[in-house]
Write an enzyme that holds these catalytic residues in place. Structure first.
Site, PDB file in Angstrom:
ATOM      1  N   SER A   1       0.827  -1.159  -0.092  1.00 13.10           N
ATOM      2  CA  SER A   1      -0.145   0.068   0.024  1.00 13.10           C
ATOM      3  C   SER A   1       0.704   1.237   0.129  1.00 13.10           C
ATOM      4  O   SER A   1       2.075   1.505   0.719  1.00 13.10           O
ATOM      5  CB  SER A   1      -0.851   0.189   1.142  1.00 13.10           C
ATOM      6  OG  SER A   1      -1.610   1.246   1.487  1.00 13.10           O
TER       7      SER A   1
ATOM      8  N   CYS B   1       0.237   2.488  10.474  1.00 12.79           N
ATOM      9  CA  CYS B   1       0.964   3.474   9.814  1.00 12.79           C
ATOM     10  C   CYS B   1       1.655   4.390  10.917  1.00 12.79           C
ATOM     11  O   CYS B   1       1.102   4.988  11.992  1.00 12.79           O
ATOM     12  CB  CYS B   1       0.251   4.528   9.029  1.00 12.79           C
ATOM     13  SG  CYS B   1       1.071   5.731   8.231  1.00 12.79           S
TER      14      CYS B   1
HETATM   15  C1  LIG Z   1       6.438   6.046   0.511  1.00 12.30           C
HETATM   16  C2  LIG Z   1       5.857   5.000   1.064  1.00 12.30           C
HETATM   17  C3  LIG Z   1       4.331   5.183   1.329  1.00 12.30           C
HETATM   18  C4  LIG Z   1       3.647   4.262   2.061  1.00 12.30           C
HETATM   19  N1  LIG Z   1       2.197   4.618   2.266  1.00 12.30           N
HETATM   20  C5  LIG Z   1       1.673   3.297   2.844  1.00 12.30           C
HETATM   21  C6  LIG Z   1       0.205   3.586   3.179  1.00 12.30           C
HETATM   22  O1  LIG Z   1      -0.225   4.706   2.628  1.00 12.30           O
HETATM   23  N2  LIG Z   1      -0.559   2.684   4.031  1.00 12.30           N
HETATM   24  C7  LIG Z   1       0.185   1.584   4.180  1.00 12.30           C
HETATM   25  O2  LIG Z   1      -0.387   0.758   4.775  1.00 12.30           O
HETATM   26  N3  LIG Z   1       1.590   1.154   4.047  1.00 12.30           N
HETATM   27  C8  LIG Z   1       2.160   2.163   3.512  1.00 12.30           C
HETATM   28  N4  LIG Z   1       3.801   2.266   2.996  1.00 12.30           N
HETATM   29  C9  LIG Z   1       4.171   0.746   3.932  1.00 12.30           C
HETATM   30  C10 LIG Z   1       4.529  -0.217   2.516  1.00 12.30           C
HETATM   31  O3  LIG Z   1       3.253  -0.640   2.148  1.00 12.30           O
HETATM   32  C11 LIG Z   1       5.341  -1.280   3.093  1.00 12.30           C
HETATM   33  O4  LIG Z   1       4.649  -1.978   3.920  1.00 12.30           O
HETATM   34  C12 LIG Z   1       6.961  -0.765   3.669  1.00 12.30           C
HETATM   35  O5  LIG Z   1       7.286  -0.080   2.862  1.00 12.30           O
HETATM   36  C13 LIG Z   1       7.701  -1.949   3.659  1.00 12.30           C
HETATM   37  O6  LIG Z   1       8.037  -2.354   2.421  1.00 12.30           O
HETATM   38  P1  LIG Z   1       9.259  -2.292   1.618  1.00 12.30           P
HETATM   39  O7  LIG Z   1      10.536  -2.279   2.363  1.00 12.30           O
HETATM   40  O8  LIG Z   1       9.200  -2.963   0.243  1.00 12.30           O
HETATM   41  O9  LIG Z   1       9.018  -0.928   0.933  1.00 12.30           O
HETATM   42  C14 LIG Z   1       4.236   3.195   2.575  1.00 12.30           C
HETATM   43  C15 LIG Z   1       5.679   3.077   2.430  1.00 12.30           C
HETATM   44  C16 LIG Z   1       6.445   3.949   1.546  1.00 12.30           C
HETATM   45  C17 LIG Z   1       7.668   3.717   1.323  1.00 12.30           C
END
Ligand SMILES: Cc1cc2nc3c(=O)[nH]c(=O)nc-3n(C[C@H](O)[C@H](O)[C@H](O)COP(=O)(O)O)c2cc1C
Ligand SMILES: Cc1cc2nc3c(=O)[nH]c(=O)nc-3n(C[C@H](O)[C@H](O)[C@H](O)COP(=O)(O)OP(=O)(O)OC[C@H]3O[C@@H](n4cnc5c(N)ncnc54)[C@H](O)[C@@H]3O)c2cc1C
Ligand SMILES: Cc1cc2nc3c(=O)[nH]c(=O)nc-3n(C[C@H](O)[C@H](O)[C@H](O)COP(=O)(O)OP(=O)(O)OC[C@H]3O[C@@H](n4cnc5c(N)ncnc54)[C@H](O)[C@@H]3O)c2cc1C
Ligand SMILES: Cc1cc2nc3c(=O)[nH]c(=O)nc-3n(C[C@H](O)[C@H](O)[C@H](O)COP(=O)(O)O)c2cc1C
Ligand code: FES
Ligand code: FES
Lengths: 283, 299, 299, 283
Positions: free
Chosen positions: C18, C144
């Site tokens: 997300s 979050c």
């Molecule tokens: C820029 C950004 C915005 C994000 N926005 C949301 C969000 O709106 N809602 C949510 O549940 N997670 C959000 N996340 C979390 C990601 O969905 C994910 O759980 C987290 O980044 C870990 O995965 P990754 O290391 O592959 O990025 C966000 C992450 C990033 C980096």
């Protein structure tokens, strides 16, 4: 002997030459203390250490000091992962960080025993400096000035790797594929040597399987063995407690400060460090 | 650069993280000279437990992106082994600040880090440490992710407060509580430690983490670390450390030892900017054993 | 490689995290063709709240060692904006697996991620989503780190269970609870979600983190992120993700969407080896928007 | 026009030449779509992206497409940190990843207005391709085939940077230190131009201070301005919501998808993105 300074040294690479499947890296190292055979150094490239797809290497890597002469340190490298890959790439003029010499080296043979050096793969590196010193008997302080009679047995996977044997002199080689020398294990050669004259001290460095073969053969014959061990290391100077191997009488020893060279008698067996539990998976 | 911390006069604000520098092993490796030129302003011991521990089976290390996972498992000689064999060797460490004729030599006080699985065990450890003049301060490890008990005490404010209170009157020496970062609200835990009577808190310890063996290594996928799980340290966790130290500093009156991924004077200054009084260097010492002294010089 | 997840048939197990892929903006950038060649097997929306939100003031990003800190602050059009303007455009996304004549086109179901500051708010969001056939599943963001409320609910098992229970009967669609990693015991939180009626859990969200402005930037040291603190994602957190997914998988019966620092098929396989049914890619899509498809192909 | 594919392209560097304080990087890019002036690409080196002391860069970096001709994309680079440093080091034959063209480019002038291009520092890059297209009027679809009358005003810190002006033709230069051209701000030159003939559209790219100057000058004269903005970006295609700037009427726009070129009228002012709260410090 004065002690290794705590400060890393920034060394300049003077040469990095191919030797079969290996590289021989040389670096100007005028401030290094005279290493004892079997000691090692923690190396990392001064630039571009890390990054790439897996963001590794991060830590320095341990390497046996293969030789130290003319103000240069020599290392024998085999590219097996991101750290060794980067070091193998270094060119003359590039810089690297070195800490060392570190750890416990080989002890001179006692009771007039002859020395049998057994090396496997890149594990031949510390045997080069050991052979040099045994032949001059300069630092190992044997009673003779003509040097210790020394036999060198080296095992390799194949011909490309067997080129590494040129690091030492007067060697006998075994290869897994029979392409050079004896077709079989270097421990086959060791058996023949020990059967001929068991009044020897065996010095060994190589993969866990080979070291375990050497340990068991020597233990069965009550021949002293000195084994140069390997373990994943974070620091190299006893700080992290990460590099342990189990001792025969319980507990662990730290390979970096209690080794890398240990008396074969302190080990129950030499094992490839294998990970923890298998994952059960989910239904 | 000299600082006062809980009544201790220190040459500078840089100390080692518990379990990341072994002064005795380092003296073996680097020689007696190290004793007069120690790279840190105070020496924090590896965690000591009541009984000796072998620690976890190997492998104990995994290199992670911009960091390191360890699963050491708190090997140590036990309280008596430490007090009888190690402590006498730890007394008398000194550090040098400045160059040439202006150089000054400062004593390096020993901070002994202890862990127990109950308030009683911790109290026994603290009492024994209190009796030894070589020990300048005591750090309670309530945060080690490798041993079940450490986790539970440190992550629950109520339990943590009770434990700190239970040991507090066993010593007049400064009592530092090393917090666990594996918690929902580290400031609540820090406040609990403060209420319990802590003189300072230190953070962050390692983040609970895991590594699998390389695909080539086993028949099926398996855990790499002999201990199953481990703790993540190094640059990867620095942004988490900064957030946690800032969160704690905003609520606490007592001083803070900040740590987590510090590699340079700039990183140390950041932790101090958000409220740390001292900064500890952990994993970076593995890469460069003199880094503590370098950072102190460049601050 | 096709998988069934909570009754949804998916082309493969790789979805987006997300807030890390905006299908509408991506279609603007990459063209309509993307709608038939979506890089993920399901599309997870950015978090939607009841009322529109502008999000945090810039800067919102900081590059960290092997990762990224974000302080976006959940900007979104609000529930009605999302349902009226965005959802119609999200319906009908498809993905292609295989090459040449063997290629198959699969529908890409929409998973709508929602967050509310109370059980009532969440229930209103879930009810509204339930009424829309374009939405295949609902993900509750209780994790979050940028918004106070998200944190508190998700980190406390009792509260979490109550909230999930309160919204559970508002929908027959699959209900996924996105857990917070900023907690002492993520498995306890996961169990609470399961007890509350969740059909699946997803983890990990970002780790609470902070960044200071570069020394050159300000008169004194200042927080870089407009939101003050942020969340760390990317390779740096992968070892933490692996540990948390493994800890949750060991306790839960319901399926898991694992994420955190995934950059390759090897990383996805690791999360699946410890128990994830689906794997989400977050930050890596920023570096390579096609990475989801690449991973799916290489699995 | 077809759309930018979602796949990054692996480009081979054909040249990387110094231009005063800048580098002009060229890469073979036969598969690229024709960029509109003002569009950008996300670039990263294929090797050694990351690592080093701070383990950065991790994300790709945004660069204006300075030109695209003969199957090559051109970029103007200024080394300001680890990402630009690495790209500046690339040599012919090295590879880099590129995603793009991305974002909203400049719009052609309306109502027969002449074009005034105002660039500051490395921000002159997108004005090069804009100047090319205005002079041929090929893609900007102006009614004339002889091109739009164009004035180019460029501001630089000093002489070394002013060498960058060679990227465009028929330019007038201002430098902060007076070493080349007008001693002062490029906006001084703009004032004179607008005072002479306000029937113009101003196209500007440069540091926030300069853009704000341009915006304010144009706003006061009701001259249309198109400003190419910068913001820290993680993705470049609208995925992260990280690259926002505040809009005049509230809320934020995403520079990567709503910009980088925006109508000056949508902004209240152009600001250097400054961090959050100052730290109070502890007693
Ligand atoms: C820029 C950004 C915005 C994000 N926005 C949301 C969000 O709106 N809602 C949510 O549940 N997670 C959000 N996340 C979390 C990601 O969905 C994910 O759980 C987290 O980044 C870990 O995965 P990754 O290391 O592959 O990025 C966000 C992450 C990033 C980096
Ligand atoms: C005392 C000593 C002396 C040595 N002497 C020499 C020498 O003279 N010449 C020489 O070439 N080598 C020598 N080695 C071995 C050398 O240190 C290793 O080959 C090197 O550290 C490998 O680093 P790498 O990054 O290239 O490979 P890595 O990727 O680190 O792989 C090496 C092994 O480490 C494990 N591994 C894989 N990934 C990880 C990870 N993420 N974290 C932790 N472990 C992992 C696997 O078992 C893998 O096979 C010596 C080692 C020791 C301890
Ligand atoms: C649409 C667009 C077009 C552009 N066109 C060009 C061009 O044609 N040529 C060109 O040279 N540049 C161009 N830029 C700017 C270029 O993208 C940046 O200079 C580049 O991203 C800097 O990366 P770096 O790693 O070299 O420096 P960084 O270290 O990223 O430093 C750049 C700035 O980022 C901030 N910063 C510092 N550390 C961090 C951190 N850890 N995390 C986040 N921010 C940090 C600071 O404000 C610093 O001054 C453009 C930018 C945009 C958005
Ligand atoms: C190998 C290793 C062993 C550690 N042992 C201990 C320990 O015994 N007791 C303790 O309180 N912390 C221990 N720690 C945690 C460190 O003191 C420190 O809190 C943590 O590593 C974060 O700092 P760093 O990122 O600078 O390493 C250990 C860390 C490492 C890496
Ligand atoms: S490598 Fe750190 S203790 Fe041996
Ligand atoms: S850079 Fe990611 S939304 Fe603009």
């Amino acid at each position: 002997m004065s002690a290794t300074p705590i400060a890393r040294r920034l060394l300049r690479v003077t040469a990095n030459e191919q030797l079969g499947a290996y590289r021989v890296l040389r670096a100007a190292d005028p401030d290094a203390l005279e290493p004892r055979p079997g000691q090692f150094a923690m190396l990392s490239a001064a630039e571009r250490w890390g990054g790439g797809d897996e963001q590794r290497p991060f830590l320095a890597r341990a390497f046996s000091i293969a030789r130290h002469s003319g103000g240069e340190s020599h290392f024998l490298l085999e590219d097996v992962g991101p750290g060794t890959k980067r070091l193998c790439e270094l060119r003359a003029g590039d810089e690297l960080w070195a800490l060392g010499p570190l750890g416990q080296g080989f002890q001179p043979p006692r009771d007039g025993r002859r020395a049998i050096l057994v090396g496997g793969g890149v594990g031949i590196a510390p045997l080069a400096i050991l052979q040099d010193q045994l032949s001059t008997a300069a630092t190992l302080a044997t009673p003779t000035t003509t040097g210790t009679p020394t036999t060198v047995l080296l095992g390799f996977r194949d011909q490309a790797h067997a080129h590494g044997a040129a690091l030492l002199r007067d060697v006998r080689v075994a290869t897994d594929d029979g392409s050079v020398g004896h077709h079989g294990l270097v421990t086959d050669l060791l058996v023949a040597e020990l059967d001929g004259d068991p009044h020897a001290t065996v010095y060994a460095c190589g993969p866990p399987g080979m070291l375990e073969g050497v340990r068991a053969l020597c233990a069965a014959r009550e021949t002293p063995s000195q084994l140069a061990l390997e373990a994943g290391m974070a620091c190299g100077f006893g700080a992290c407690f990460g590099c342990v191997v189990p001792k025969r009488d319980g507990g662990y020893l730290r390979v970096c400060v209690d080794g890398p060279v240990v008396d074969g008698a302190v080990l129950e067996r030499v094992e490839e460090p294998m990970g923890g539990a298998l994952l059960a998976g989910r239904a | 650069m000299s600082v006062e911390f809980c009544g201790l006069q220190l040459a500078h604000p840089i100390v080692n993280g518990s379990g990341t520098f072994d002064a005795i092993a380092a003296t073996r490796a680097f020689g007696q000279d190290l004793r007069a030129n120690f790279p840190f302003a105070a020496y924090v011991s590896k965690t000591i437990t009541l009984r000796p521990r072998d620690g976890n089976p190997p492998p104990r290390l995994w290199e992670a992106p911009a960091g390191l996972i360890n699963s050491i498992g708190l090997p140590n000689k036990g309280l008596n082994g430490y007090l009888d064999e190690d402590l006498p060797q730890l007394a008398g460490l000194r550090t040098r600040v400045g160059e040439g004729t202006g150089a000054e030599s400062w004593p390096v006080p020993v901070i002994t880090n202890v862990m127990g699985s109950s308030a009683e065990e911790l109290r026994a450890l603290v009492e024994a440490c209190d009796a030894r003049s070589e020990i300048a301060a005591i750090e309670l490890n309530v945060s080690c992710p490798n041993v079940k008990t450490g986790l539970d005490i440190g992550a629950d404010p109520a339990q943590l407060e009770a434990v700190v209170r239970a040991v507090r009157d066993a010593t007049a020496k400064p009592l530092i509580v090393k917090l666990t970062p594996n918690t929902a609200d580290v400031a609540q835990c820090a406040l609990a430690a403060e209420r319990g009577g802590a003189d300072a808190v230190s953070l962050i310890n390692t983040l609970r983490a895991m590594a699998l063996a390389p695909a080539s290594h086993a028949a099926g996928p398996s855990r790499w670390l002999g201990g199953g799980t481990g703790g993540l340290s190094g640059p990867a966790i620095r942004p988490v450390a900064l957030a946690q130290v800032a969160a704690v500093a905003a609520r606490l009156k007592i001083p803070i030892i900040g740590m987590g991924g510090v590699q340079s004077a700039a990183h140390a200054r950041e932790l101090m900017a958000v409220g740390a009084s001292l900064v500890a260097v952990g994993s970076e010492s593995f890469r460069d054993p003199a880094i503590g002294a370098t950072i102190a010089r460049e601050l």
